[in-house]
Enzyme design. Structure first.
Site, PDB file in Angstrom:
ATOM      1  N   GLY A  10       0.863  -1.180   0.000  1.00 32.28           N
ATOM      2  CA  GLY A  10       0.000   0.000   0.000  1.00 32.28           C
ATOM      3  C   GLY A  10       0.895   1.224   0.000  1.00 32.28           C
ATOM      4  N   VAL A  14      -0.364   6.560   4.233  1.00 29.02           N
ATOM      5  CA  VAL A  14       0.347   6.000   5.383  1.00 29.02           C
ATOM      6  C   VAL A  14       1.581   5.227   4.922  1.00 29.02           C
ATOM      7  CG1 VAL A  14       0.214   4.426   7.366  1.00 29.02           C
ATOM      8  CG2 VAL A  14      -1.777   5.818   6.745  1.00 29.02           C
ATOM      9  N   ASP A  34       1.990  -1.889  -4.551  1.00 25.46           N
ATOM     10  CA  ASP A  34       0.607  -1.391  -4.581  1.00 25.46           C
ATOM     11  C   ASP A  34      -0.039  -1.918  -5.856  1.00 25.46           C
ATOM     12  OD1 ASP A  34      -0.745   1.422  -3.102  1.00 25.46           O
ATOM     13  OD2 ASP A  34      -1.728   0.578  -4.872  1.00 25.46           O
ATOM     14  N   ARG A  83     -10.705   5.789   6.090  1.00 22.41           N
ATOM     15  CA  ARG A  83     -12.028   6.285   6.481  1.00 22.41           C
ATOM     16  C   ARG A  83     -12.372   7.577   5.766  1.00 22.41           C
ATOM     17  NH1 ARG A  83     -12.891   6.964  12.714  1.00 22.41           N
ATOM     18  NH2 ARG A  83     -10.654   7.322  12.814  1.00 22.41           N
ATOM     19  N   ARG A  89     -14.268   2.909  11.698  1.00 26.52           N
ATOM     20  CA  ARG A  89     -13.279   1.980  11.172  1.00 26.52           C
ATOM     21  C   ARG A  89     -13.950   0.664  10.792  1.00 26.52           C
ATOM     22  NH1 ARG A  89     -10.404   4.736  15.413  1.00 26.52           N
ATOM     23  NH2 ARG A  89      -8.589   5.827  14.653  1.00 26.52           N
ATOM     24  N   ASN A  96     -11.775  -4.077   3.321  1.00 27.14           N
ATOM     25  CA  ASN A  96     -10.387  -4.262   3.728  1.00 27.14           C
ATOM     26  C   ASN A  96     -10.076  -5.708   4.107  1.00 27.14           C
ATOM     27  OD1 ASN A  96      -9.978  -1.632   3.136  1.00 27.14           O
ATOM     28  ND2 ASN A  96      -9.738  -0.922   5.240  1.00 27.14           N
ATOM     29  N   ASN A 121      -7.245  -0.679   8.701  1.00 29.31           N
ATOM     30  CA  ASN A 121      -8.361  -0.683   9.659  1.00 29.31           C
ATOM     31  C   ASN A 121      -9.554  -1.495   9.160  1.00 29.31           C
ATOM     32  OD1 ASN A 121      -7.668   0.872  11.982  1.00 29.31           O
ATOM     33  ND2 ASN A 121      -7.551   2.674  10.667  1.00 29.31           N
ATOM     34  N   ARG A 152      -0.694  10.147  20.443  1.00 34.28           N
ATOM     35  CA  ARG A 152      -1.716  11.203  20.504  1.00 34.28           C
ATOM     36  C   ARG A 152      -1.994  11.587  21.959  1.00 34.28           C
ATOM     37  NH1 ARG A 152      -5.200   8.414  15.665  1.00 34.28           N
ATOM     38  NH2 ARG A 152      -4.241   9.604  13.968  1.00 34.28           N
ATOM     39  N   HIS A 176      -8.053  -0.167  18.667  1.00 33.76           N
ATOM     40  CA  HIS A 176      -7.702   1.067  17.977  1.00 33.76           C
ATOM     41  C   HIS A 176      -8.998   1.640  17.407  1.00 33.76           C
ATOM     42  CE1 HIS A 176      -5.425   3.971  15.774  1.00 33.76           C
ATOM     43  NE2 HIS A 176      -5.719   3.470  14.600  1.00 33.76           N
TER      44      HIS A 176
HETATM   45  N1  APR Z   1      -2.749  -4.513  -2.664  1.00 26.48           N
HETATM   46  C1  APR Z   1      -1.888  -3.470  -2.535  1.00 26.48           C
HETATM   47  N2  APR Z   1      -2.287  -2.207  -2.365  1.00 26.48           N
HETATM   48  C2  APR Z   1      -3.592  -1.980  -2.332  1.00 26.48           C
HETATM   49  C3  APR Z   1      -4.565  -3.014  -2.450  1.00 26.48           C
HETATM   50  C4  APR Z   1      -4.080  -4.332  -2.630  1.00 26.48           C
HETATM   51  N3  APR Z   1      -4.913  -5.371  -2.752  1.00 26.48           N
HETATM   52  N4  APR Z   1      -5.779  -2.451  -2.397  1.00 26.48           N
HETATM   53  C5  APR Z   1      -5.608  -1.138  -2.215  1.00 26.48           C
HETATM   54  N5  APR Z   1      -4.288  -0.841  -2.177  1.00 26.48           N
HETATM   55  C6  APR Z   1      -3.633   0.432  -2.032  1.00 26.48           C
HETATM   56  C7  APR Z   1      -4.321   1.588  -2.738  1.00 26.48           C
HETATM   57  O1  APR Z   1      -4.050   1.555  -4.141  1.00 26.48           O
HETATM   58  C8  APR Z   1      -3.721   2.790  -2.048  1.00 26.48           C
HETATM   59  O2  APR Z   1      -2.563   3.266  -2.707  1.00 26.48           O
HETATM   60  O3  APR Z   1      -3.616   0.835  -0.670  1.00 26.48           O
HETATM   61  C9  APR Z   1      -3.317   2.241  -0.668  1.00 26.48           C
HETATM   62  C10 APR Z   1      -4.065   2.877   0.480  1.00 26.48           C
HETATM   63  O4  APR Z   1      -3.661   4.204   0.525  1.00 26.48           O
HETATM   64  P1  APR Z   1      -4.632   5.387   0.917  1.00 26.48           P
HETATM   65  O5  APR Z   1      -5.900   5.258   0.166  1.00 26.48           O
HETATM   66  O6  APR Z   1      -3.847   6.650   0.801  1.00 26.48           O
HETATM   67  O7  APR Z   1      -4.991   5.066   2.453  1.00 26.48           O
HETATM   68  P2  APR Z   1      -4.105   5.418   3.733  1.00 26.48           P
HETATM   69  O8  APR Z   1      -4.515   6.734   4.265  1.00 26.48           O
HETATM   70  O9  APR Z   1      -2.690   5.162   3.451  1.00 26.48           O
HETATM   71  O10 APR Z   1      -4.666   4.323   4.770  1.00 26.48           O
HETATM   72  C11 APR Z   1      -4.400   2.952   4.558  1.00 26.48           C
HETATM   73  O11 APR Z   1      -4.328   2.469   6.884  1.00 26.48           O
HETATM   74  O12 APR Z   1      -4.748   3.858   8.682  1.00 26.48           O
HETATM   75  C12 APR Z   1      -5.262   2.859   7.862  1.00 26.48           C
HETATM   76  O13 APR Z   1      -7.637   3.305   7.831  1.00 26.48           O
HETATM   77  C13 APR Z   1      -6.463   3.344   7.076  1.00 26.48           C
HETATM   78  O14 APR Z   1      -7.109   1.194   6.315  1.00 26.48           O
HETATM   79  C14 APR Z   1      -6.475   2.394   5.935  1.00 26.48           C
HETATM   80  C15 APR Z   1      -4.983   2.146   5.676  1.00 26.48           C
END
Ligand code: APR
Length: 311
Positions: A10, A14, A34, A83, A89, A96, A121, A152, A176
């Site tokens: 991902g 984060v 990703d 979220r 969550r 997820n 989450n 926090r 969490h």
């Molecule tokens: N394999 C790899 N990456 C994936 C997959 C997958 N099957 N499905 C989605 N992704 C990638 C998305 O393409 C995206 O780049 O996961 C990434 C998630 O990034 P964001 O949408 O920016 O989310 P982010 O804020 O990083 O949060 C990620 O962490 O804190 C938790 O609640 C939050 O569950 C969420 C996770």
């Protein structure tokens, strides 16, 4: 000695923040993976462009395949949907859950010895699901929640007391989520428990802001959720693992009778080192703290019961 290898699944907010912080700290060579084409590659390249400025030796690579992630020492799973305002969550559960399942199938096949840190989450449920489907020993699958919630809490304690954060040790346990359990008796400013420093109503307000800390960020951002403090929390846990520091960090780990709880992952103080979760010492909680932890666990267990955990 060769650099350790950390995969971040991902490359979103984060994941990329955690990756950059780990590269800056020189913790490991980082592989960002990703499903989105170009995103991990582009972010990795951008980070590598900063290499001469920040003078870090680590490499950052981006990919859409798991081949380049093979034999990782640590795998951080941030893949999933974040979220949106008004979402809990738990709303993220189904989407997820499917993502975590597919990610863990790949991770366990190419990095069978890795320590896995879940970030996706709802955290406590996703950590347990990841452990179940991975076939890994429980010591090698943990979640990042307690470090962030405690950070926090430390911030809000600093705000309320005027003390520098460096002199604050704050601990939050439990899920969490909204049922998390900040521990004012075990959280100290220069060694003095918060519960003895501030009047009860002020402690309650610090606790309230801590519990809603993540939601406050979500409502300000309007799209997406927090990522700087979550990224830093991931780097903190990876530092403890790769450095084999064996320090006690609030971490989302499998409970096996501690606090009268078992069969679920929850954030509790746990000793973390190169082998993962080394020990889950039981802290002497009072009746109210224990009741709050058990109530928090009951919520996680309820959500877990709705999830298909079959491998
Ligand atoms: N394999 C790899 N990456 C994936 C997959 C997958 N099957 N499905 C989605 N992704 C990638 C998305 O393409 C995206 O780049 O996961 C990434 C998630 O990034 P964001 O949408 O920016 O989310 P982010 O804020 O990083 O949060 C990620 O962490 O804190 C938790 O609640 C939050 O569950 C969420 C996770």
């Amino acid at each position: 000695m060769s650099m350790p290898k950390v995969t971040v699944v991902g490359a979103g907010q984060v994941g990329a923040t955690a990756a950059f912080l780990m590269a800056l700290k020189g913790l490991a060579d980082i592989v960002l993976v990703d499903v989105a084409e170009g995103i991990p590659q582009g972010k990795a390249l951008d980070m590598m462009h900063a290499r001469s400025i920040e003078a870090f030796g680590a490499t950052v690579t981006g990919t859409n395949e798991y081949g380049p992630t093979a034999d990782s020492d640590v795998v951080v799973v941030t893949a999933g949907l974040p979220r949106k305002p008004g979402m809990t969550r738990e709303d993220l559960l189904a989407a997820n859950g499917a993502i975590v399942r597919s990610v863990m199938a790949e991770v366990s096949s190419v990095s069978p010895e890795a320590i896995v840190i879940l970030v996706t989450n709802p955290l406590d449920v996703m950590a347990h699901l990841a452990w179940r489907v991975s076939g890994f020993p429980a010591s090698r699958v943990m979640g990042m929640g307690g470090v962030l919630d405690s950070a926090r809490f430390a911030y809000f304690i600093a705000q309320a007391t005027g003390a520098p954060v460096s002199e604050i040790a704050a601990v939050v346990i439990g899920a969490h989520g909204d049922t998390m359990v900040p521990l004012p008796r075990f959280s100290t400013v220069r060694g003095e428990p918060l519960s003895e420093m501030l009047p009860a109503d002020e402690v309650a307000e610090v606790v309230r802001r801590t519990v809603h800390g993540g939601a406050e960020v979500v409502s300000l951002l309007k799209s997406g959720s927090a990522f700087y403090a979550p990224g830093a929390s991931v780097a903190r846990m990876v530092t403890a693992i790769l450095g084999d520091t064996r320090e006690v960090l609030p971490s989302c780990v499998l409970l096996d009778g501690q606090y009268g709880l078992s069969g679920l992952h929850l954030n509790v103080p746990a000793a973390i080192g190169r082998a993962g979760v080394l020990d889950v010492p039981e802290w002497p909680l009072d009746d109210a703290e224990l009741a709050a932890l058990r109530a928090s666990a009951a919520g996680v267990a309820e959500t877990l019961a709705t999830l298909d955990l079959e491998v």
